[in-house]
Design a protein around this motif. Sequence first.
Motif, PDB file in Angstrom:
ATOM      1  N   GLY A  63       3.327   9.695  -9.750  1.00 62.03           N
ATOM      2  CA  GLY A  63       2.919   9.728 -11.010  1.00 62.03           C
ATOM      3  C   GLY A  63       2.143  11.193 -11.457  1.00 62.03           C
ATOM      4  O   GLY A  63       2.121  11.849 -12.154  1.00 62.03           O
ATOM      5  N   GLY A  64       1.562  11.515 -10.133  1.00 63.73           N
ATOM      6  CA  GLY A  64       0.543  13.085 -10.215  1.00 63.73           C
ATOM      7  C   GLY A  64       1.643  14.088 -10.401  1.00 63.73           C
ATOM      8  O   GLY A  64       1.008  14.816 -11.194  1.00 63.73           O
TER       9      GLY A  64
ATOM     10  N   ARG B 215       0.851  -1.454   0.165  1.00 64.90           N
ATOM     11  CA  ARG B 215      -0.193  -0.129  -0.040  1.00 64.90           C
ATOM     12  C   ARG B 215       0.812   1.236  -0.142  1.00 64.90           C
ATOM     13  O   ARG B 215       0.724   2.321  -0.655  1.00 64.90           O
ATOM     14  N   LEU B 216       2.078   1.196   0.703  1.00 60.93           N
ATOM     15  CA  LEU B 216       2.706   2.408   0.929  1.00 60.93           C
ATOM     16  C   LEU B 216       3.603   2.547  -0.374  1.00 60.93           C
ATOM     17  O   LEU B 216       3.645   3.768  -0.951  1.00 60.93           O
ATOM     18  N   ALA B 217       3.799   1.375  -1.141  1.00 53.73           N
ATOM     19  CA  ALA B 217       4.534   1.670  -2.511  1.00 53.73           C
ATOM     20  C   ALA B 217       3.577   2.272  -3.518  1.00 53.73           C
ATOM     21  O   ALA B 217       3.910   2.850  -4.415  1.00 53.73           O
ATOM     22  N   ASP B 218       2.209   1.653  -3.445  1.00 54.12           N
ATOM     23  CA  ASP B 218       1.434   2.250  -4.230  1.00 54.12           C
ATOM     24  C   ASP B 218       1.007   3.507  -4.191  1.00 54.12           C
ATOM     25  O   ASP B 218       0.901   4.464  -5.193  1.00 54.12           O
ATOM     26  N   GLY B 219       0.908   3.926  -2.945  1.00 51.80           N
ATOM     27  CA  GLY B 219       0.884   5.298  -2.551  1.00 51.80           C
ATOM     28  C   GLY B 219       1.922   6.318  -3.116  1.00 51.80           C
ATOM     29  O   GLY B 219       1.462   7.406  -3.825  1.00 51.80           O
TER      30      GLY B 219
END
Length: 290
Positions: free
Chosen positions: A280-281, A270-274
């Motif tokens: 990306g943003g 989850r941390l990596a995805d966040g």
Amino acid sequence: MGKKKRGGGTEASADASTRRTGGNWAALSAKINAGTSDKAKKKAAERAAMARAATESSVNGLMEDVRDGGIDVKEKGGKPKPTGRNTAVTRTLALDCEMVGVGEDGRRSVLARVSVVNEDGNVILDVFVQPTERVTDYRTAVSGVRPNDVKAESGARTFRVVQAQMSELLRGKVLVGHSLKNDMKALMLDHPKRDTRDTSLYHPLTRPLRPEERCVPGAPRGRGCRALRDLARQHLGLEIQTGEHSSVDDARAALALYKKFAKKWEASLRLADGKSGRDGGKKKRKTSRD
């Protein structure tokens, strides 16, 4: 006078010896009876209770570690077993395959057995597969596969049938296993990386890369993969792969490892995805300004 003195000295020496002996006996008697008082008995009982508690805590701690890993064994060195009665196809599934050798030297691998267990460790699918090429090495000492196992008359299914079943079964599932790349290659299937939990690639279960050793694709940088049997022994107290392998045992062992580390594992994802989303943003905003 001298005789009296000598005699008197002898008597005095005897009296002193008696006093010493009596004193020693008194001290020894005190030691022997030291535990008979109520206070001493209470302290002895407290010490015994503390010793029992320490032993029970050690045993219970071991069993808790084992249960947390998703296995059910009563002592070290056992085999992984189901933890519940649920036999349904669950969101999380564990996979392991056995392969046999084909080609002139038997080094190339083709699928010979597929085993899938659910999140409780109960078998969902366990079938032998008819090899797609002539087998030149059954690798029985490791694979446990024998010529009769992969024959149609013995109930072995065709590769295409098993491949289709697995494609349907794994769709939308979290797939757990060890060195899953090899299993999926044998099945000629892909699975989304976000839904894959490979115990050979999870950083806490890897080891430092050896000199001149190449990093396995997908492994953390500078880290190498460890054998499933070593991880099962160290983290679960299990003994697997001591002879012919069982793909059911191996799938359950991988599942147990995943469940033991699941909270930290999922949190790290989850941390990596966040982080990936934030990066990306930023890139997207920068591009839009340009």
